[in-house]
Design a protein around this motif. Structure first.
Motif, PDB file in Angstrom:
ATOM      1  N   LEU A 225      13.959   6.852  -0.123  1.00 23.70           N
ATOM      2  CA  LEU A 225      13.023   7.120   0.971  1.00 23.70           C
ATOM      3  C   LEU A 225      11.898   6.084   0.968  1.00 23.70           C
ATOM      4  O   LEU A 225      11.562   5.499   2.008  1.00 23.70           O
ATOM      5  CB  LEU A 225      12.454   8.535   0.810  1.00 23.70           C
ATOM      6  N   ALA A 226      11.333   5.859  -0.227  1.00 21.83           N
ATOM      7  CA  ALA A 226      10.216   4.921  -0.324  1.00 21.83           C
ATOM      8  C   ALA A 226      10.676   3.508   0.034  1.00 21.83           C
ATOM      9  O   ALA A 226       9.987   2.780   0.762  1.00 21.83           O
ATOM     10  CB  ALA A 226       9.621   4.959  -1.729  1.00 21.83           C
ATOM     11  N   ALA A 227      11.843   3.144  -0.464  1.00 23.96           N
ATOM     12  CA  ALA A 227      12.337   1.787  -0.214  1.00 23.96           C
ATOM     13  C   ALA A 227      12.678   1.610   1.263  1.00 23.96           C
ATOM     14  O   ALA A 227      12.348   0.592   1.878  1.00 23.96           O
ATOM     15  CB  ALA A 227      13.560   1.509  -1.084  1.00 23.96           C
ATOM     16  N   GLY A 228      13.318   2.611   1.862  1.00 23.10           N
ATOM     17  CA  GLY A 228      13.764   2.501   3.242  1.00 23.10           C
ATOM     18  C   GLY A 228      12.624   2.469   4.242  1.00 23.10           C
ATOM     19  O   GLY A 228      12.727   1.831   5.289  1.00 23.10           O
ATOM     20  N   THR A 229      11.526   3.132   3.925  1.00 23.34           N
ATOM     21  CA  THR A 229      10.444   3.271   4.892  1.00 23.34           C
ATOM     22  C   THR A 229       9.248   2.386   4.568  1.00 23.34           C
ATOM     23  O   THR A 229       8.416   2.143   5.434  1.00 23.34           O
ATOM     24  CB  THR A 229       9.925   4.723   4.903  1.00 23.34           C
ATOM     25  N   GLY A 230       9.165   1.961   3.326  1.00 20.67           N
ATOM     26  CA  GLY A 230       7.994   1.194   2.912  1.00 20.67           C
ATOM     27  C   GLY A 230       6.738   2.036   2.795  1.00 20.67           C
ATOM     28  O   GLY A 230       5.631   1.513   2.704  1.00 20.67           O
ATOM     29  N   LEU A 231       6.896   3.357   2.795  1.00 26.79           N
ATOM     30  CA  LEU A 231       5.725   4.228   2.670  1.00 26.79           C
ATOM     31  C   LEU A 231       5.106   4.072   1.284  1.00 26.79           C
ATOM     32  O   LEU A 231       5.820   4.061   0.281  1.00 26.79           O
ATOM     33  CB  LEU A 231       6.131   5.692   2.867  1.00 26.79           C
ATOM     34  N   PRO A 232       3.785   3.981   1.209  1.00 24.50           N
ATOM     35  CA  PRO A 232       3.164   3.915  -0.108  1.00 24.50           C
ATOM     36  C   PRO A 232       3.279   5.259  -0.837  1.00 24.50           C
ATOM     37  O   PRO A 232       3.297   6.317  -0.212  1.00 24.50           O
ATOM     38  CB  PRO A 232       1.702   3.570   0.183  1.00 24.50           C
ATOM     39  N   VAL A 233       3.368   5.166  -2.159  1.00 20.18           N
ATOM     40  CA  VAL A 233       3.595   6.352  -2.984  1.00 20.18           C
ATOM     41  C   VAL A 233       2.528   6.430  -4.068  1.00 20.18           C
ATOM     42  O   VAL A 233       2.244   5.443  -4.744  1.00 20.18           O
ATOM     43  CB  VAL A 233       4.974   6.262  -3.683  1.00 20.18           C
ATOM     44  N   VAL A 234       1.949   7.619  -4.231  1.00 19.89           N
ATOM     45  CA  VAL A 234       1.158   7.901  -5.421  1.00 19.89           C
ATOM     46  C   VAL A 234       1.818   9.084  -6.104  1.00 19.89           C
ATOM     47  O   VAL A 234       2.689   9.735  -5.524  1.00 19.89           O
ATOM     48  CB  VAL A 234      -0.309   8.234  -5.077  1.00 19.89           C
ATOM     49  N   GLY A 252       0.386   4.299  -8.420  1.00 22.65           N
ATOM     50  CA  GLY A 252      -0.111   4.926  -9.647  1.00 22.65           C
ATOM     51  C   GLY A 252      -0.459   6.386  -9.460  1.00 22.65           C
ATOM     52  O   GLY A 252      -0.181   6.990  -8.422  1.00 22.65           O
ATOM     53  N   MET A 253      -1.086   6.923 -10.498  1.00 18.58           N
ATOM     54  CA  MET A 253      -1.432   8.355 -10.506  1.00 18.58           C
ATOM     55  C   MET A 253      -2.738   8.575  -9.746  1.00 18.58           C
ATOM     56  O   MET A 253      -3.679   7.816  -9.897  1.00 18.58           O
ATOM     57  CB  MET A 253      -1.566   8.832 -11.956  1.00 18.58           C
ATOM     58  N   VAL A 254      -2.779   9.665  -8.959  1.00 18.93           N
ATOM     59  CA  VAL A 254      -4.024  10.039  -8.264  1.00 18.93           C
ATOM     60  C   VAL A 254      -4.781  11.082  -9.055  1.00 18.93           C
ATOM     61  O   VAL A 254      -4.250  11.704  -9.973  1.00 18.93           O
ATOM     62  CB  VAL A 254      -3.788  10.707  -6.882  1.00 18.93           C
ATOM     63  N   GLY A 255      -5.999  11.319  -8.626  1.00 16.73           N
ATOM     64  CA  GLY A 255      -6.777  12.415  -9.184  1.00 16.73           C
ATOM     65  C   GLY A 255      -7.884  11.947 -10.102  1.00 16.73           C
ATOM     66  O   GLY A 255      -8.144  10.756 -10.250  1.00 16.73           O
ATOM     67  N   SER A 256      -8.498  12.924 -10.756  1.00 16.75           N
ATOM     68  CA  SER A 256      -9.689  12.644 -11.553  1.00 16.75           C
ATOM     69  C   SER A 256      -9.390  11.646 -12.668  1.00 16.75           C
ATOM     70  O   SER A 256     -10.283  10.952 -13.121  1.00 16.75           O
ATOM     71  CB  SER A 256     -10.230  13.942 -12.136  1.00 16.75           C
ATOM     72  N   HIS A 257      -8.135  11.589 -13.132  1.00 14.91           N
ATOM     73  CA  HIS A 257      -7.798  10.638 -14.189  1.00 14.91           C
ATOM     74  C   HIS A 257      -6.837   9.563 -13.697  1.00 14.91           C
ATOM     75  O   HIS A 257      -6.170   8.908 -14.483  1.00 14.91           O
ATOM     76  CB  HIS A 257      -7.229  11.380 -15.402  1.00 14.91           C
ATOM     77  N   GLY A 258      -6.779   9.440 -12.385  1.00 17.03           N
ATOM     78  CA  GLY A 258      -5.854   8.481 -11.801  1.00 17.03           C
ATOM     79  C   GLY A 258      -6.447   7.083 -11.723  1.00 17.03           C
ATOM     80  O   GLY A 258      -7.544   6.833 -12.232  1.00 17.03           O
ATOM     81  N   VAL A 259      -5.706   6.185 -11.075  1.00 17.48           N
ATOM     82  CA  VAL A 259      -6.129   4.782 -11.024  1.00 17.48           C
ATOM     83  C   VAL A 259      -6.701   4.453  -9.643  1.00 17.48           C
ATOM     84  O   VAL A 259      -6.322   5.071  -8.642  1.00 17.48           O
ATOM     85  CB  VAL A 259      -4.947   3.838 -11.355  1.00 17.48           C
ATOM     86  N   PRO A 260      -7.601   3.459  -9.568  1.00 13.72           N
ATOM     87  CA  PRO A 260      -8.287   3.153  -8.307  1.00 13.72           C
ATOM     88  C   PRO A 260      -7.360   2.880  -7.120  1.00 13.72           C
ATOM     89  O   PRO A 260      -7.627   3.411  -6.033  1.00 13.72           O
ATOM     90  CB  PRO A 260      -9.145   1.939  -8.661  1.00 13.72           C
ATOM     91  N   PRO A 261      -6.285   2.104  -7.243  1.00 16.01           N
ATOM     92  CA  PRO A 261      -5.488   1.853  -6.030  1.00 16.01           C
ATOM     93  C   PRO A 261      -4.899   3.135  -5.453  1.00 16.01           C
ATOM     94  O   PRO A 261      -4.834   3.304  -4.231  1.00 16.01           O
ATOM     95  CB  PRO A 261      -4.356   0.932  -6.520  1.00 16.01           C
ATOM     96  N   ALA A 262      -4.497   4.048  -6.326  1.00 11.67           N
ATOM     97  CA  ALA A 262      -3.929   5.320  -5.860  1.00 11.67           C
ATOM     98  C   ALA A 262      -5.012   6.169  -5.206  1.00 11.67           C
ATOM     99  O   ALA A 262      -4.817   6.728  -4.117  1.00 11.67           O
ATOM    100  CB  ALA A 262      -3.298   6.066  -7.032  1.00 11.67           C
ATOM    101  N   ASN A 263      -6.167   6.238  -5.843  1.00 11.80           N
ATOM    102  CA  ASN A 263      -7.236   7.066  -5.282  1.00 11.80           C
ATOM    103  C   ASN A 263      -7.794   6.483  -3.990  1.00 11.80           C
ATOM    104  O   ASN A 263      -8.178   7.234  -3.085  1.00 11.80           O
ATOM    105  CB  ASN A 263      -8.341   7.274  -6.321  1.00 11.80           C
ATOM    106  N   ALA A 264      -7.824   5.163  -3.901  1.00 13.29           N
ATOM    107  CA  ALA A 264      -8.314   4.541  -2.667  1.00 13.29           C
ATOM    108  C   ALA A 264      -7.369   4.878  -1.515  1.00 13.29           C
ATOM    109  O   ALA A 264      -7.804   5.265  -0.423  1.00 13.29           O
ATOM    110  CB  ALA A 264      -8.422   3.027  -2.851  1.00 13.29           C
ATOM    111  N   ALA A 265      -6.073   4.775  -1.756  1.00 11.02           N
ATOM    112  CA  ALA A 265      -5.104   5.090  -0.704  1.00 11.02           C
ATOM    113  C   ALA A 265      -5.214   6.559  -0.314  1.00 11.02           C
ATOM    114  O   ALA A 265      -5.149   6.919   0.859  1.00 11.02           O
ATOM    115  CB  ALA A 265      -3.685   4.767  -1.189  1.00 11.02           C
ATOM    116  N   PHE A 266      -5.403   7.378  -1.303  1.00 11.70           N
ATOM    117  CA  PHE A 266      -5.524   8.815  -1.063  1.00 11.70           C
ATOM    118  C   PHE A 266      -6.745   9.110  -0.177  1.00 11.70           C
ATOM    119  O   PHE A 266      -6.698   9.963   0.703  1.00 11.70           O
ATOM    120  CB  PHE A 266      -5.650   9.517  -2.415  1.00 11.70           C
ATOM    121  N   ALA A 267      -7.816   8.367  -0.449  1.00 14.64           N
ATOM    122  CA  ALA A 267      -9.062   8.599   0.303  1.00 14.64           C
ATOM    123  C   ALA A 267      -8.945   8.104   1.742  1.00 14.64           C
ATOM    124  O   ALA A 267      -9.651   8.582   2.619  1.00 14.64           O
ATOM    125  CB  ALA A 267     -10.228   7.912  -0.403  1.00 14.64           C
TER     126      ALA A 267
END
Ligand SMILES: Cc1ncc(C[n+]2csc(CCOP(=O)(O)OP(=O)(O)O)c2C)c(N)n1
Ligand SMILES: [Mg+2]
Lengths: 541, 160
Positions: A225-234, A252-267
């Motif tokens: 799914l991720a490869a076919g659509t190019g959707l970003p994944v956390v 990467g991992m989101v949340g209080s102990h996650g990494v900045p690129p994942a949290n930025a995308a989430f935000a």
């Protein structure tokens, strides 16, 4: 056939393909042990009942099969509580067999009596007190069925010792029929089409991979799914490995102990799609703020998780193994808006990697990166809880699904070492590495005895900061560095501990020696302890 | 906050009531009443639960209850589709001068006197919660010595 109930019990286990039972004896489960002793199943004696549950959990998480453990009544059963609660939170399929005092004594506060079904009700998927030995085979078949289907979880079967010794008729029954228990939630194309529409309309759609994808064995479908659509994944902590960490769309991992690129995308996302995730407070601290800024879709096999923690715009209760291929088909021809996905990927690429410049102590994040390189991200890795867990989650680059075994929901210190042992016994060909914090390690350290006794050749990487690091850091931030109750002192001397168990041991104190220390650990046959000296002021993130 | 009626069919196993009650307590659901009794099938009990809350609470109670293995099915029963009853026993103080007055009230409410003593009557009343509340108001001035009520039991009207 007529036989002892304990023998019928063992026959059900054999029918279910069980090869190991992790346990600890006492009078109340000796009939079970006696029957196990005469069977093809190995009883793996642990050093504490909690270790038995965690080992069964490691076994279950790596194989996807139901793990089995046993303990005696009273203190044996209560020592299992933490392990059962841990398995419940992380949806780990277990059958927990506890001995109970003889039927005639139940309710009289007999020696070593505890109300096991009472105390395990809120922390188990289901439980039974077996009163009639003739019910035992059916109950066990149900227990395996319930533990392993739908959203998996621990099932406790409490068996009075006289019941274990009675004679019963045993006939394998096949798949149990349980009124009102319908674990299969087939997906529909209509649901997939609805979610696909939402994704097509979104400007900044984001997929959040939860542990449900791994439990459903749907990581291949998810990666497609991720490869076919190019959707970003956390991912959540439990979802790490749903796509290989090196996947170009993984942030990467989101949340209080996650990494900045994942949290930025989430935000920034305007559509967040939770797939097999509970949306716990560690993943999303402010669910209302999220619901305000983005549309939320939630797919899970447990309908009760949908809408529990976060209001959602699109609710889909379905098995992800069935749903994800439908979603991929419904999204045929779609590609995620390039600006959004590429920006997210660039942010990840721009993230500085931890380095080994510092002198006088090892940078644990750097070590995890080097360990990841040395093993190609292909080891089975367990962790404890604390900084060691987050260093692993964010820096070991898992290449395969289902190989990160950690205590996500319950945060149980003492989980990693016995879990690694269970995993290694389940799959002796795998390289199993236990990442340990020195506080957590001391909670399960006696299991080194079991590890050696049963030939579970696990590699142990022990981060020694002589402190309960994560709490120490919490006190830095929230209590003006007033440290209280977190210093572990100077002992023990870990190489001596290793020596006591005849475990080869290395110590690494400098970043420049990290690669050779890892190589020595990987090249030395058998169990190995690598002591890693870390500065107590090292940050978690 | 509103009241919602839920009906559940459950396996008649030891401990199911404790499991349901424990679930409500643990998840902070506010329950007005929980009534259980066996059905025409001795292996199955019917339970009626009255929940206090909003739509979200009811949705969660329904889903969490469904997850209990011994719960066979659970449904929300909208009040307008429900026939619901409670039973109450009320011991009212009386003396020869007011006994017949009380019995009049009993008759108006189609309640029943089920025990008579020189200084008290036990009255049985079946009805909706409102009816029982109203009756309680009427007899309060005479002195209520003791009172107990069952929780609500409810059933969907036929053809609904
Ligand atoms: C059984 C248990 N008790 C307490 C805690 C609270 N806690 C969370 S992290 C942590 C520190 C863990 O210390 P250590 O194992 O040395 O790991 P480090 O953070 O130093 O890597 C503690 C005490 C817990 N998670 N589990
Ligand atoms: Mg530590």
């Amino acid at each position: 056939m007529r036989m002892l109930a304990s023998k019928a019990l063992v026959q059900v286990l054999e029918e279910q393909g069980v090869r190991h039972i992790f346990g600890y004896p006492g009078a109340a489960n000796t009939p079970i042990l006696d029957a196990v002793g005469k069977s093809s199943i190995a009883h793996i004696l642990m050093r504490n009942e909690q270790g038995a549950v965690h080992a069964a959990a490691g076994y279950a998480r790596l194989t996807g099969k139901v793990g089995v453990c046993t303990a005696t009544s009273g203190p044996g059963a209560t020592n299992m509580i933490t392990g059962i609660a841990n398995a419940y939170m992380d949806s780990i399929p277990l059958v927990v067999l506890t001995g109970q005092v003889a039927s005639g004594l139940v309710g009289r506060d007999a020696f070593q009596e505890v109300d096991t079904t009472g105390v395990t009700t809120p922390i188990s998927k289901h439980n039974y007190l077996v009163k009639d030995p003739n019910d035992l085979p059916r109950i066990l078949e149900e227990a395996f069925w319930i533990a392993g289907t739908g959203r998996p979880g621990p099932v406790v079967v409490d068996i009075p010792m006289d019941v274990q010794r009675m004679r019963v008729d045993y006939q394998p029954q096949g798949t149990p029929q349980i009124r009102g228990y319908c674990p299969h939630l087939p997906a529909t194309d209509a649901d997939a089409a609805q979610l696909a529409d939402a994704i097509r309309q979104a400007e900044r759609p984001l997929l959040v991979a939860g542990g449900g994808i791994l439990i459903a064995h749907a990581s291949e479908a998810f990666a497609a799914l991720a490869a076919g659509t190019g959707l970003p994944v956390v991912s959540t902590m439990m979802g790490i490995g749903a796509v290989p960490c090196a996947h170009p769309r993984y942030l990467g991992m989101v949340g209080s102990h996650g990494v900045p690129p994942a949290n930025a995308a989430f935000a920034e996302a305007d559509l967040v799609v939770f797939l097999g995730a509970r949306v716990s407070d560690r993943t999303v601290s402010d669910t209302e703020a999220l619901a305000k800024r983005a549309a939320v879709a939630h797919v899970d096999i447990d309908p009760a998780e949908i809408g529990k923690n976060i209001p959602c715009d699109l609710a889909i209760a379905a098995d992800l193994a069935d749903f994800l291929p439908r979603l991929t088909r419904a999204l045929a021809g779609y590609t995620c808006p390039g600006g959004w996905a590429d920006k997210a990927a660039e942010r990840r690429a721009a993230m500085p990697l931890p380095d080994g410049k510092k002198r006088g102590a090892v940078n644990p994040k750097y070590l995890m990166r080097r360990l990841s390189e040395a093993t190609g991200g292909r080891a089975v890795v367990t962790t404890e809880v604390g900084q060691n867990q987050i260093w692993t989650a964010n820096h070991y680059q898992f290449a395969r699904p289902g190989t990160f075994l950690t205590s996500g929901g319950f945060g149980t210190m003492g989980f990693g070492l016995p879990a690694a042992m269970g995993a290694k016994l389940a799959r002796p060909d795998e390289l199993v590495i236990a990442i340990e914090g020195d506080g957590s390690f001391q909670m399960s350290m006696p299991e080194l005895g079991a590890i050696r006794q049963w030939g579970a050749e696990v590699k142990i990487v022990l981060f020694v900061n002589r402190v309960l690091g994560m709490v120490h850091e919490y006190q830095d931030v929230n209590f003006q560095s007033r440290h209280s109750g977190v210093d572990l002192g100077a002992y023990p001397h870990y190489p001596s501990i290793a020596a006591a168990y005849d475990i080869p041991c290395g110590t690494v104190a400098e970043n420049q020696d990290v690669d050779s220390a890892i190589a020595a650990m990987l090249e030395t046959p058998g169990t190995y302890l690598l002591e890693v000296l870390v500065d107590r002021t090292e940050s978690t993130l | 906050m509103a009241k919602y009626i839920l009906t559940a069919l459950v396996n008649n196993h030891a401990g199911i009531l404790a499991k349901m009650a424990g679930l409500f307590a643990r998840r902070g659901f506010n329950i007005d009443s929980l009534a259980v009794g066996v059905t025409q099938d001795p292996d199955i009990s019917a339970t009626t639960i009255v929940v206090n809350g909003d739509g979200h609470t009811v949705d969660q109670v329904l889903k969490q209850l469904s997850k209990l293995i011994d719960v066979i099915e659970v449904k929300h029963l909208p009040a307008e589709q429900a026939v619901s009853r409670e039973l109450s026993l009320i011991k009212v103080a009386c003396d020869p001068t007011n006994r017949s007055e009380i019995v009049q009230v009993v008759n108006i409410f189609r309640a029943k006197v089920v025990d008579v003593a020189p200084d008290a009557l036990i009255i049985e009343l079946t009805g909706t919660g409102d009816k029982i509340d109203a009756f309680e108001q009427m007899v309060r001035p005479y002195g209520i010595l003791e009172m107990c009520r069952t929780g609500m039991v409810a059933m969907r009207r036929s053809g609904q």
